[in-house]
Design a protein around this motif. Structure first.
Motif, PDB file in Angstrom:
ATOM      1  N   LEU A 161       0.809  -1.214   0.000  1.00 16.78           N
ATOM      2  CA  LEU A 161       0.000   0.000   0.000  1.00 16.78           C
ATOM      3  C   LEU A 161       0.843   1.265   0.000  1.00 16.78           C
ATOM      4  CD1 LEU A 161      -2.775  -1.002   2.572  1.00 16.78           C
ATOM      5  CD2 LEU A 161      -2.765  -1.303   0.084  1.00 16.78           C
ATOM      6  N   ARG A 162       1.886   1.304   0.802  1.00 16.73           N
ATOM      7  CA  ARG A 162       2.743   2.499   0.885  1.00 16.73           C
ATOM      8  C   ARG A 162       4.017   2.168   1.646  1.00 16.73           C
ATOM      9  NH1 ARG A 162       2.689   4.728   6.029  1.00 16.73           N
ATOM     10  NH2 ARG A 162       0.925   4.160   7.375  1.00 16.73           N
ATOM     11  N   GLY A 163       4.956   3.089   1.609  1.00 14.43           N
ATOM     12  CA  GLY A 163       6.174   2.943   2.391  1.00 14.43           C
ATOM     13  C   GLY A 163       5.980   3.445   3.808  1.00 14.43           C
ATOM     14  N   GLN A 164       7.015   3.294   4.628  1.00 12.48           N
ATOM     15  CA  GLN A 164       6.971   3.815   5.996  1.00 12.48           C
ATOM     16  C   GLN A 164       7.110   5.335   5.962  1.00 12.48           C
ATOM     17  OE1 GLN A 164       7.572   2.138   9.581  1.00 12.48           O
ATOM     18  NE2 GLN A 164       5.955   1.050   8.513  1.00 12.48           N
ATOM     19  N   ILE A 165       6.331   6.001   6.815  1.00 13.58           N
ATOM     20  CA  ILE A 165       6.364   7.470   6.887  1.00 13.58           C
ATOM     21  C   ILE A 165       6.544   7.885   8.343  1.00 13.58           C
ATOM     22  CG2 ILE A 165       5.105   9.613   6.427  1.00 13.58           C
ATOM     23  CD1 ILE A 165       3.467   8.071   4.343  1.00 13.58           C
ATOM     24  N   ARG A 166       7.399   8.871   8.559  1.00 19.78           N
ATOM     25  CA  ARG A 166       7.552   9.424   9.903  1.00 19.78           C
ATOM     26  C   ARG A 166       6.717  10.691  10.013  1.00 19.78           C
ATOM     27  NH1 ARG A 166       9.962  13.079  13.069  1.00 19.78           N
ATOM     28  NH2 ARG A 166      10.794  12.375  15.097  1.00 19.78           N
ATOM     29  N   TYR A 167       5.824  10.724  11.002  1.00 18.35           N
ATOM     30  CA  TYR A 167       4.973  11.886  11.229  1.00 18.35           C
ATOM     31  C   TYR A 167       5.468  12.657  12.449  1.00 18.35           C
ATOM     32  CZ  TYR A 167       1.741   9.752   7.928  1.00 18.35           C
ATOM     33  OH  TYR A 167       1.186   9.196   6.803  1.00 18.35           O
ATOM     34  N   ASP A 168       5.262  13.983  12.419  1.00 14.10           N
ATOM     35  CA  ASP A 168       5.683  14.835  13.532  1.00 14.10           C
ATOM     36  C   ASP A 168       4.614  14.961  14.597  1.00 14.10           C
ATOM     37  OD1 ASP A 168       8.177  15.360  12.377  1.00 14.10           O
ATOM     38  OD2 ASP A 168       7.330  16.964  11.133  1.00 14.10           O
ATOM     39  N   ALA A 169       3.414  14.427  14.315  1.00 16.84           N
ATOM     40  CA  ALA A 169       2.324  14.485  15.286  1.00 16.84           C
ATOM     41  C   ALA A 169       1.483  13.225  15.160  1.00 16.84           C
ATOM     42  CB  ALA A 169       1.466  15.729  15.068  1.00 16.84           C
ATOM     43  N   ILE A 170       0.659  12.951  16.187  1.00 13.88           N
ATOM     44  CA  ILE A 170      -0.145  11.729  16.210  1.00 13.88           C
ATOM     45  C   ILE A 170      -1.342  11.819  15.272  1.00 13.88           C
ATOM     46  CG2 ILE A 170      -1.539  10.214  17.683  1.00 13.88           C
ATOM     47  CD1 ILE A 170       1.449  10.102  18.204  1.00 13.88           C
ATOM     48  N   GLU A 171      -1.946  13.006  15.164  1.00 16.76           N
ATOM     49  CA  GLU A 171      -3.189  13.147  14.400  1.00 16.76           C
ATOM     50  C   GLU A 171      -3.040  12.741  12.934  1.00 16.76           C
ATOM     51  OE1 GLU A 171      -1.965  15.336  16.478  1.00 16.76           O
ATOM     52  OE2 GLU A 171      -3.449  15.221  18.101  1.00 16.76           O
ATOM     53  N   PRO A 172      -2.022  13.202  12.224  1.00 18.60           N
ATOM     54  CA  PRO A 172      -1.892  12.758  10.823  1.00 18.60           C
ATOM     55  C   PRO A 172      -1.607  11.265  10.701  1.00 18.60           C
ATOM     56  CG  PRO A 172      -0.007  14.115  11.468  1.00 18.60           C
ATOM     57  CD  PRO A 172      -1.037  14.259  12.542  1.00 18.60           C
ATOM     58  N   LEU A 173      -0.927  10.685  11.707  1.00 17.30           N
ATOM     59  CA  LEU A 173      -0.684   9.241  11.689  1.00 17.30           C
ATOM     60  C   LEU A 173      -1.999   8.482  11.798  1.00 17.30           C
ATOM     61  CD1 LEU A 173       1.016   6.653  11.861  1.00 17.30           C
ATOM     62  CD2 LEU A 173       1.275   7.077  14.309  1.00 17.30           C
ATOM     63  N   ILE A 174      -2.874   8.921  12.713  1.00 23.76           N
ATOM     64  CA  ILE A 174      -4.175   8.257  12.881  1.00 23.76           C
ATOM     65  C   ILE A 174      -5.003   8.374  11.603  1.00 23.76           C
ATOM     66  CG2 ILE A 174      -6.367   8.342  14.144  1.00 23.76           C
ATOM     67  CD1 ILE A 174      -4.791   9.185  16.612  1.00 23.76           C
ATOM     68  N   ALA A 175      -4.955   9.551  10.975  1.00 26.85           N
ATOM     69  CA  ALA A 175      -5.696   9.745   9.719  1.00 26.85           C
ATOM     70  C   ALA A 175      -5.159   8.818   8.630  1.00 26.85           C
ATOM     71  CB  ALA A 175      -5.600  11.205   9.282  1.00 26.85           C
ATOM     72  N   GLN A 176      -3.835   8.690   8.576  1.00 29.59           N
ATOM     73  CA  GLN A 176      -3.217   7.799   7.578  1.00 29.59           C
ATOM     74  C   GLN A 176      -3.598   6.350   7.828  1.00 29.59           C
ATOM     75  OE1 GLN A 176      -0.933   8.480   4.717  1.00 29.59           O
ATOM     76  NE2 GLN A 176      -1.946   6.488   4.493  1.00 29.59           N
ATOM     77  N   MET A 177      -3.626   5.929   9.100  1.00 29.39           N
ATOM     78  CA  MET A 177      -4.003   4.555   9.420  1.00 29.39           C
ATOM     79  C   MET A 177      -5.438   4.276   9.002  1.00 29.39           C
ATOM     80  SD  MET A 177      -2.054   4.334  13.118  1.00 29.39           S
ATOM     81  CE  MET A 177      -2.418   2.630  13.527  1.00 29.39           C
ATOM     82  N   GLY A 178      -6.310   5.269   9.146  1.00 30.89           N
ATOM     83  CA  GLY A 178      -7.678   5.107   8.678  1.00 30.89           C
ATOM     84  C   GLY A 178      -7.729   4.903   7.171  1.00 30.89           C
ATOM     85  N   GLN A 179      -6.892   5.641   6.445  1.00 31.03           N
ATOM     86  CA  GLN A 179      -6.822   5.470   4.990  1.00 31.03           C
ATOM     87  C   GLN A 179      -6.261   4.095   4.628  1.00 31.03           C
ATOM     88  OE1 GLN A 179      -4.776   8.767   3.070  1.00 31.03           O
ATOM     89  NE2 GLN A 179      -5.661  10.231   4.525  1.00 31.03           N
ATOM     90  N   ASP A 180      -5.273   3.641   5.409  1.00 28.62           N
ATOM     91  CA  ASP A 180      -4.690   2.318   5.155  1.00 28.62           C
ATOM     92  C   ASP A 180      -5.747   1.221   5.290  1.00 28.62           C
ATOM     93  OD1 ASP A 180      -2.220   3.526   4.840  1.00 28.62           O
ATOM     94  OD2 ASP A 180      -1.576   3.112   6.905  1.00 28.62           O
ATOM     95  N   VAL A 181      -6.603   1.350   6.276  1.00 25.27           N
ATOM     96  CA  VAL A 181      -7.665   0.362   6.483  1.00 25.27           C
ATOM     97  C   VAL A 181      -8.615   0.337   5.283  1.00 25.27           C
ATOM     98  CG1 VAL A 181      -9.730  -0.155   7.848  1.00 25.27           C
ATOM     99  CG2 VAL A 181      -7.565   0.349   8.994  1.00 25.27           C
ATOM    100  N   GLU A 182      -9.000   1.505   4.805  1.00 21.39           N
ATOM    101  CA  GLU A 182      -9.926   1.549   3.657  1.00 21.39           C
ATOM    102  C   GLU A 182      -9.259   1.012   2.394  1.00 21.39           C
ATOM    103  OE1 GLU A 182     -13.127   2.051   3.967  1.00 21.39           O
ATOM    104  OE2 GLU A 182     -12.581   2.159   6.074  1.00 21.39           O
ATOM    105  N   ARG A 183      -7.981   1.320   2.197  1.00 24.09           N
ATOM    106  CA  ARG A 183      -7.268   0.783   1.034  1.00 24.09           C
ATOM    107  C   ARG A 183      -7.121  -0.741   1.143  1.00 24.09           C
ATOM    108  NH1 ARG A 183      -1.848   3.689  -0.429  1.00 24.09           N
ATOM    109  NH2 ARG A 183      -2.147   2.344  -2.253  1.00 24.09           N
TER     110      ARG A 183
END
Length: 309
Positions: A281-303
């Motif tokens: 689905l995608r490579g590993q990404i480092r986020y500077d905050a928790i909120e964008p990580l949670i949003a990305q995980m939600g997208q990962d689930v839908e994908r």
């Protein structure tokens, strides 16, 4: 399928057989063609089919520290070979002493004295004996001496690429689980025991099963994947979004395989499970905050849902 530990496990009165030999890691399409040919010829001749393989991997004994990544665990390899209709799986302990067995002795001791080979089926690139000195030509000459025939199984390719365990390992190492699945004829599988992790996924709303994998397991490249989680005794696989890597957002150092099982609230701790990798689905990404990580995980689930639909 009978399972023998060592060729000397052949019972007294063992008749003629059709034998094929190899490590067969992955039991990929090329292996399937070779083993399938041996099974077919054995049925035509009215004799048993025997697959001879080795444990541990010969490379680890001949060149310690060079053990390649393992595509199929021992038990899984046996299951896949059995599904091809093989009568006997003979696992030969590959020891330093065995590695020094000359090619001629390899043929005499295993194929002639114990397995009573009527026919030996091997791939075009088959090598055997001390320092891999034996090839198909030598096997054919020894066959004429000892009274068995040799048939080569052609290599299997797709899109101009010969399917081999080395090729599949390179696909997995690059995270190309789609290409690996084409060569294997099924999704690449990683097995492990579910152990307790940091519990961070649960805190974020995406609880994960943290797999403790075999030290030599062929784990795909760091990234996020759509996969199916298979439990023992449960025929219905579960959809899972799988993260492979070090959790860079949390400055992790330990490489982990963590599966978020979709729409599942049970307890998997202590279970031996398998992950069949379907799509990257995608490579590993480092986020500077928790909120964008949670949003990305939600997208990962839908994908993941779309990839497995």
């Amino acid at each position: 399928m009978q399972r023998w530990r060592g060729y000397d496990a052949a019972p007294g009165g063992w008749g003629r057989s059709v034998v094929t030999i190899g490590v067969f890691d992955g039991v990929h399409k090329g292996h399937q063609a070779t083993i399938g040919h041996a099974v077919s010829r054995a049925r035509e001749l009215g004799v048993k089919s025997v697959v001879v393989t080795f444990d541990p991997h010969p490379a680890e004994v001949v060149r310690p520290g060079s053990h390649p990544a393992v595509l199929t665990e021992t038990a899984r390899k046996a299951e896949l070979i059995e599904a091809l209709g093989v009568d006997v799986l003979c696992v030969v302990p590959f020891t330093p002493e065995f590695s020094r067995l000359p090619a001629e002795a390899f043929v005499h001791d295993i194929l002639v004295e114990y397995l009573h080979a009527a026919l030996v089926v091997v791939g075009d690139n088959f090598r055997f004996g001390h320092r891999a000195a034996g090839d198909v030509g030598l096997l054919e000459r020894l066959g004429r001496t000892f009274g068995f025939a040799v048939e080569g199984a052609p290599l299997v390719a797709g899109a101009g690429t010969v399917f081999s365990s080395t090729y599949i390992r390179s696909c997995v190492d690059a995270g190309d689980v789609t290409a690996a699945a084409v060569a294997l004829g099924r999704p690449h599988r990683v097995e492990g025991v579910v152990v307790r992790g940091d519990q961070r996924g649960r805190e974020l709303g995406f609880p994960t099963a943290n797999l403790l994998c075999h030290r030599y397991a062929a784990v795909p490249a760091d990234g996020v994947y759509a996969a199916r989680l298979v439990r023992r005794g449960n025929a219905e696989p579960l959809a899972a979004a799988v993260s492979v890597g070090t959790n860079p957002t949390f400055s992790g150092r330990e490489r982990r395989v963590e599966a978020h099982v979709l729409d599942f609230s049970g307890d998997l701790y202590g279970e031996q499970v398998a992950l069949d990798f379907v799509a990257h689905l995608r490579g590993q990404i480092r986020y500077d905050a928790i909120e964008p990580l949670i949003a990305q995980m939600g997208q990962d689930v839908e994908r993941t849902r779309r990839a497995l639909a």
